[in-house]
Design a protein around this motif. Structure first.
Motif, mmCIF file in Angstrom:
data_model
loop_
_atom_site.group_PDB
_atom_site.id
_atom_site.type_symbol
_atom_site.label_atom_id
_atom_site.label_comp_id
_atom_site.label_asym_id
_atom_site.label_seq_id
_atom_site.Cartn_x
_atom_site.Cartn_y
_atom_site.Cartn_z
ATOM 1 N N ALA A 227 -2.139 -1.413 6.454
ATOM 2 C CA ALA A 227 -2.217 -0.408 7.442
ATOM 3 C C ALA A 227 -2.627 -0.765 8.766
ATOM 4 O O ALA A 227 -2.005 -0.557 9.818
ATOM 5 C CB ALA A 227 -2.265 0.864 6.646
ATOM 6 N N TYR A 324 -2.903 7.974 7.471
ATOM 7 C CA TYR A 324 -1.908 8.228 8.371
ATOM 8 C C TYR A 324 -2.428 9.660 8.984
ATOM 9 O O TYR A 324 -2.022 9.742 10.487
ATOM 10 C CB TYR A 324 -0.572 8.205 7.965
ATOM 11 C CG TYR A 324 -0.043 6.671 7.819
ATOM 12 C CD1 TYR A 324 -0.091 5.759 8.741
ATOM 13 C CD2 TYR A 324 0.252 6.371 6.518
ATOM 14 C CE1 TYR A 324 0.062 4.389 8.482
ATOM 15 C CE2 TYR A 324 0.253 4.868 6.215
ATOM 16 C CZ TYR A 324 0.505 3.914 7.287
ATOM 17 O OH TYR A 324 0.816 2.689 7.005
ATOM 18 N N CYS A 325 -2.835 10.541 8.529
ATOM 19 C CA CYS A 325 -3.130 11.863 8.868
ATOM 20 C C CYS A 325 -4.267 11.772 9.965
ATOM 21 O O CYS A 325 -4.303 12.252 11.002
ATOM 22 C CB CYS A 325 -3.216 12.837 8.003
ATOM 23 S SG CYS A 325 -1.631 13.787 7.720
ATOM 24 N N LEU A 328 -5.624 7.006 11.111
ATOM 25 C CA LEU A 328 -5.004 6.185 12.224
ATOM 26 C C LEU A 328 -5.036 6.935 13.598
ATOM 27 O O LEU A 328 -5.506 6.015 14.810
ATOM 28 C CB LEU A 328 -3.604 6.211 11.732
ATOM 29 C CG LEU A 328 -2.491 5.467 12.762
ATOM 30 C CD1 LEU A 328 -1.948 4.174 12.234
ATOM 31 C CD2 LEU A 328 -1.389 6.609 13.229
ATOM 32 N N ILE A 342 4.146 10.466 17.266
ATOM 33 C CA ILE A 342 4.628 9.927 15.981
ATOM 34 C C ILE A 342 6.136 10.823 16.001
ATOM 35 O O ILE A 342 6.139 11.975 16.014
ATOM 36 C CB ILE A 342 4.156 10.249 14.727
ATOM 37 C CG1 ILE A 342 2.752 9.184 14.878
ATOM 38 C CG2 ILE A 342 4.954 10.144 13.571
ATOM 39 C CD1 ILE A 342 1.917 9.727 13.504
ATOM 40 N N TRP A 416 8.599 12.624 8.572
ATOM 41 C CA TRP A 416 8.142 11.605 9.373
ATOM 42 C C TRP A 416 8.631 10.088 8.898
ATOM 43 O O TRP A 416 8.262 9.668 7.761
ATOM 44 C CB TRP A 416 6.672 11.462 9.144
ATOM 45 C CG TRP A 416 5.544 12.493 9.786
ATOM 46 C CD1 TRP A 416 6.012 13.337 10.365
ATOM 47 C CD2 TRP A 416 4.095 12.323 9.932
ATOM 48 N NE1 TRP A 416 5.028 14.207 10.936
ATOM 49 C CE2 TRP A 416 3.873 13.475 10.483
ATOM 50 C CE3 TRP A 416 3.383 11.161 9.433
ATOM 51 C CZ2 TRP A 416 2.484 13.643 10.676
ATOM 52 C CZ3 TRP A 416 1.932 11.548 9.645
ATOM 53 C CH2 TRP A 416 1.474 12.724 10.374
ATOM 54 N N LEU A 421 5.484 4.668 11.425
ATOM 55 C CA LEU A 421 3.986 4.441 11.052
ATOM 56 C C LEU A 421 3.682 3.068 10.601
ATOM 57 O O LEU A 421 2.625 2.905 10.899
ATOM 58 C CB LEU A 421 3.884 5.706 9.794
ATOM 59 C CG LEU A 421 3.921 7.107 10.204
ATOM 60 C CD1 LEU A 421 3.651 7.819 8.775
ATOM 61 C CD2 LEU A 421 2.924 7.424 10.947
ATOM 62 N N MET A 422 4.525 2.511 9.902
ATOM 63 C CA MET A 422 4.219 1.138 9.062
ATOM 64 C C MET A 422 4.456 -0.102 9.961
ATOM 65 O O MET A 422 5.364 -0.329 10.451
ATOM 66 C CB MET A 422 4.560 1.153 7.933
ATOM 67 C CG MET A 422 4.081 2.530 6.906
ATOM 68 S SD MET A 422 4.985 2.614 5.200
ATOM 69 C CE MET A 422 4.075 4.026 4.994
#
Ligand code: AMP
Ligand code: MG
Length: 422
Positions: A227, A324-325, A328, A342, A416, A421-422
């Motif tokens: 990530a 991610y929450c 990041l 996002i 989402w 995100l990735m």
């Protein structure tokens, strides 16, 4: 000390002292300052790096008037009025990089290709499909044209002296093109923060060692290091640290000296937090939070010497959800740029979803587009926080908001997509 604001929930007494996701995000972000330092690097290496100095244009772009289409360069004074026609004589050719030399006189046209310098005396380009070729060197023009059409003017994209990219910009592919269009081959970017990643747990095995019943292969470091490659950071892999107070203390002490942030997984749940708490209290200023999030309730956050510390839960899905929450956005800020936006979608759920009010849930979903253009989502199935395959099977988080209760089939939910995100 980092303040905490408990947020009560309406139904679940175990969540009474938990922070909401939004409050935890806010408190973490409020605590982060960008690292110092910058370096000058070649432009091709600057993708997804953070700009340390603004890019100010030394040129007008384009720097000269040129043709936006293939056709004929003319002077607008020769254009006939509507219902009239005019014949113009072709006196030469202008190609991109090979200008026509000499002025255009009244009644003349120059065959011109896209990107070619507009000849002296011309101010308009007629698209080749819009004129009629009468002879090899003559065209017929109708009265449907406007003065200045199909001409790109100097500075219409960028003006000399203009700031085209600001300090703190996360450089994306078009930005590299933009900087290149100014003739620059090097760029000042911020230093990448160094992020150390470790896994804790006596039950963890390293890949390449034989399987032992009752143990499991460490996956969290691989998810986290993977990530992190999307971010403008450098990583250090600290491996697996056993559940041992001294070993943990030694590893954290070393990482706090060499990294700007440390991310650990495991060891923050109620049963294990005690010795982790003692170690972290000796080395820094860490708070243990219960966040009203599922999966991922326990979270430790604070400072380890000069470094930031994120103590994520051990369960593999909880690790990614909390990364991610919370992690990041914090790491983007640490790197000197604002957390990226996002994009989310609203989708119709094709199943009822279990949900308790008083916590934000990140269920793994499969998002599809119906033939008539509506987004639909279903879950990947079992939603346990250890079911890592749900993250590979799914293509999105279904985000069920803090106050929301059970969701009926057909209701609209927020998703989402992982692609963002990735
Ligand atoms: P903990 O938070 O340390 O109590 O761990 C919670 C659960 O996550 C346990 O089932 C652990 O075995 C599992 N777990 C912890 N760390 C890892 C890891 N690095 N990789 C895979 N599973 C893990
Ligand atoms: Mg553990």
């Amino acid at each position: 000390m980092i303040p905490t604001v408990p947020q009560a929930s309406c139904t679940d007494p175990s969540e009474l002292d938990a922070l909401s996701v939004i409050e935890a995000q806010r408190q973490i972000l409020a605590h982060i300052q960008a690292v110092l330092g910058s370096e000058k690097i070649p432009l091709p290496f600057a993708l997804r790096r953070v700009l340390a100095r603004p890019i100010v244009s030394s040129l007008d772009v384009p720097s000269f008037a040129n043709a936006a289409v293939d056709g004929f360069a003319v002077h607008s004074g020769d254009l006939p009025s509507s219902r009239q026609t005019a014949k113009l004589r072709i006196i030469g050719e202008a190609l991109a990089g090979h200008p026509f030399i000499g002025p255009l006189q009244p009644g003349q046209a120059v065959r011109i290709m896209t990107g070619a310098l507009l000849p002296e005396g011309a101010d308009t380009v007629l698209m080749q499909e819009h004129v009629q070729r009468l002879e090899a060197d003559q065209i017929l023009v109708t009265g449907h044209h406007c003065s200045g059409e199909n001409v790109r003017l100097p500075g219409e994209d960028i003006r000399r002296g203009e700031t085209v990219l600001s300090e703190g910009r996360l450089l994306l592919p078009p930005d590299l093109g933009l900087i290149a269009s100014l003739g620059q081959l090097e760029v000042w970017v911020k230093r990448k923060p160094v992020i150390a990643v470790l896994s804790t747990g006596d039950e963890l095995l390293s890949q390449g060692t034989p399987y032992v019943p009752g143990k499991l292969y460490d996956s969290n470091r691989f998810s986290l290091l993977g990530a992190l490659t999307r971010l403008p950071v450098e990583t250090i892999d600290l491996g697996i640290i056993p559940d041992d107070e001294e070993r943990l203390e030694a590893a954290l002490r070393e990482s706090a000296d060499s990294a700007d942030a440390v991310i650990s997984s495991g060891g923050v749940s109620v049963g294990e937090a005690d010795y982790t708490k003692r170690v972290l209290a000796r080395l820094g200023d860490i708070q243990f939070w219960k966040v009203a999030i599922k999966p991922g309730r326990p979270l430790a956050f604070g400072r380890l010497g000069q470094a930031l510390f994120f103590g994520l839960p051990g369960n593999p899905v909880a690790v990614l959800v909390t990364f991610y929450c919370f992690v990041l956005p914090a790491l983007y800020r640490l790197a000197g740029t604002e957390p990226p936006f996002i994009p989310t979608l609203s989708a119709e759920t094709t199943q009822p979803l279990r949900k308790k009010p008083g916590r934000t849930e990140f269920q793994r979903g499969i998002l599809t587009l119906t033939p008539d253009g509506r987004w639909q989502v279903r879950t990947t199935g079992r939603q346990g926080s250890g079911i890592l395959s749900s993250m590979s099977l799914g293509n999105c988080f279904i985000v069920l908001e803090h106050g929301r209760g059970p969701v009926a089939e057909g209701e609209s939910v927020t998703v989402w997509p992982f692609a963002a995100l990735m």
